[in-house]
Design an enzyme around this catalytic site. Structure first.
Site: not given
Length: 310
Positions: A120, A56
């Site tokens: 992820h 992110y």
């Protein structure tokens, strides 16, 4: 804020978790004032489970969280971060990178340990590497005291089944697959997770704005028939005096099999609004009407990652 136990762990998480992807300017530009106010408001409201990732903002989310949490007692919040994904096409789930990523995340966040680390979006790589290399490397970080619990995250439900056929996990996070329109996570996977004592985390209750009155992002991939049904459902809610986003969030939060549902924003007003919605009972009549609108496109989505992982 109501709390639920995460599987067999010792973590009692708020049913509404704070998603920090927006802090990394992942979807729009953000101000530092809004970033720090969002974290402060979330903690004040008892939304003290924070979900982030090295992906992110390419590290920015973790860095800004580290600043925002600097004076906050470590035992007053739980933090989950993710590793292995670096941009839209670059993934590295090697054992060496696992060790590096954990240390980098600890440094950025200013923590001595991480409550949860997830691999992820594992659907983008061959799953055997996750089983044979990545998860064993994370278990070593766990044994070293740097990480309390480990798991995986992703979109296709097949990935969770394939991983659990060969190894154990502490928890998983599924996104956009337990919503008003798509309940595949509950239909296909949560029974298995409960059987094995794996902690259940949900993310994306608004399904990338599908279940809001906002314009869909350019990268939205669900078919047109899904989008059309969502617009019809949103208009129906508006006629009943309800924001469809309120119904969408409440629908997720009422599922007692899900420890926490993560929603993200860098706008403190949104976070206050979500906490208010979480305290209100869901309108069961309106829910039934909206589910009827979605019935023809229920569980219709798209493919993510490698074809063999879908």
């Amino acid at each position: 804020m109501q709390r639920r136990r995460l599987g067999k762990t010792d973590l009692d998480l708020p049913i509404l978790g704070f998603g920090a992807s927006s802090l990394g300017a992942e979807f729009r530009g953000v101000s530092l004032d809004d970033v720090f106010a969002s974290v402060k408001v979330a903690l004040e409201l008892g939304i003290n489970f924070i979900d982030t990732s090295a992906f992110y903002g390419r590290g920015m989310s973790e860095v800004l969280l580290g600043v925002a949490l600097k004076e906050v007692p470590r035992d007053s919040y739980n933090i989950c971060t993710k590793l292995g994904r670096f941009d839209l096409e670059h993934f590295d789930f090697s054992a060496r990178r696992v060790a590096e990523s954990v240390d980098v995340s600890l440094h950025r966040l200013g923590c001595e340990y991480l409550d949860i680390v997830l691999c992820h979006d594992i659907e983008f790589v061959p799953l055997q590497q996750i089983i044979d290399e990545t998860l064993p490397a994370l278990r070593k970080q766990q044994a070293a005291g740097k990480v309390k619990y480990i798991g995986v995250s992703g979109y296709p439900q097949k990935i969770f089944h394939k991983i659990l056929e060969q190894t154990e996990l502490d928890c998983v996070m599924s996104y956009n697959q337990y919503t008003l329109q798509n309940t595949r996570f509950a239909d296909e996977t949560i029974p298995l997770l409960k059987e094995k004592g794996v902690g259940v985390m949900n993310a994306g209750p608004f399904s990338a704005r599908l279940l809001t009155n906002a314009k869909l992002p350019d990268w939205f991939r669900d078919p047109k028939e899904v989008q059309d049904a969502a617009r019809q459902a949103a208009e129906h809610c508006t006629r009943k005096g309800v924001d469809i986003a309120e119904l969408a969030l409440q629908f997720c939060l009422q599922n007692e099999d899900i420890a926490t549902t993560v929603a993200g924003s860098a706008n403190p007003k949104n976070i206050r609004k979500w906490a208010e919605w979480a305290r209100k009972p869901i309108d069961q009549e309106l829910l039934a009407e909206v589910q009827a609108i979605f019935a023809p496109v229920r569980n219709v989505g798209h493919q993510e990652g490698l074809p063999e992982n879908n």
